[in-house]
Design an enzyme around this catalytic site. Sequence first.
Site, PDB file in Angstrom:
ATOM      1  CB  CYS A  75      31.466   7.100  99.767  1.00  0.00           C
ATOM      2  SG  CYS A  75      31.719   6.739 101.460  1.00  0.00           S
ATOM      3  CB  CYS A 130      33.687   4.212 100.307  1.00  0.00           C
ATOM      4  SG  CYS A 130      32.343   4.572 101.210  1.00  0.00           S
ATOM      5  CG  ASP A 131      34.784   5.076  96.555  1.00  0.00           C
ATOM      6  OD1 ASP A 131      34.941   3.798  96.984  1.00  0.00           O
ATOM      7  OD2 ASP A 131      33.901   5.525  95.979  1.00  0.00           O
TER       8      ASP A 131
END
Length: 309
Positions: A137, A140-141
């Site tokens: 992701c 997200c990261d």
Amino acid sequence: MADTKELYDMIIVGGGPAGLTAAIYGGRAGLKTLVLERAMVGGQAANTHLIENYPGFPEGIGGWDLMQLFLAQAQRYGAEVVTSTVTALSDMGNEKLVHCGDIVYRSRAVIVASGAGPRPLGVPGEEDFSGRGVSYCGTCDGPLFRDKTVVVIGGGNTAFQELIFLSRFVKKIYLVHRRSEFRAQRVLVDEARENEKLEFCLEAEVVSIYGSNVVEGVKIRQKGEERDLKADGVFIFVGHSPHTEFCQNFLALDEGGFLLADPDLRASRPGFYGAGDVVSKDFFQVATAVGEGAQVTHSILMDFQVQDQ
Ligand code: NAP
């Protein structure tokens, strides 16, 4: 066996775009509707930084924001949303049971809208470094890799959409893809080609992901030659696996584990239906999931009419 005592008209497994749309249509039709979601409402769409092809938002809209609007609309029409993991389904004739461990919910109809999740690549090092440089992701990261070098693997829409997002943070991106053509939409590929941080490694396969404590690089084989890409992170986007563990040996699935449903989204047993990315097909979009969420509720209402005659 615990029992919720009340009988729902419609239980929806999964609170992504398909499930929440079904909840809006169900609520508006006066159906007593429950959405069971194991984690975050919004599904994969909620993890998408910017959705640019969902009609009505000419500048695009953040996936999280869009899903919050879906949720608010579903709740406005009375849908209940409960956080719980569905472990099995069963059929008691007029009542369909949805098991969440010891808790059992009862319903006249059940929609499987549990979506899909990232598929692992299955190379040495992937599991060992998961969460220590290996990610599925970018949204997200990505910010964790500011000014670092990352490898993105895959050639579909997800890989391109995510690498465009990652390029805001990182210093350099290697895109490793096994062919020289891409599945991704041309508009995304063209945008990526303009990006000076991107180096294409085509007709290349990943041999392993290596490091000591965290990821330090990726070994690839490109046109017969081994190559070492030094990198701090590896983002894997090689497709999706459906969330159908709880349907095994109960509803018919295709060879990839996706739910088989007819064009009106009826699954292989009366009273069970499917919608969204979990259903076997070849096109997976928020827009198609929304269409299926509406269609499946219509099918349920038609079936209820026949049953109630
Ligand atoms: P996808 O379209 O199935 O693409 C997967 C990519 O991974 C392909 O390039 C495939 O290569 C590669 N791949 C698969 N297995 C591999 C392996 N073992 N080793 C190396 N490479 C491998 O998956 P996706 O990009 O996650 O998209 C899934 C669905 O969501 C699609 O329908 C997509 O359109 C949709 N989606 C839409 C949007 C959007 O509309 N903007 C955004 C994200 C996702 P090959 O091409 O060689 O098979």
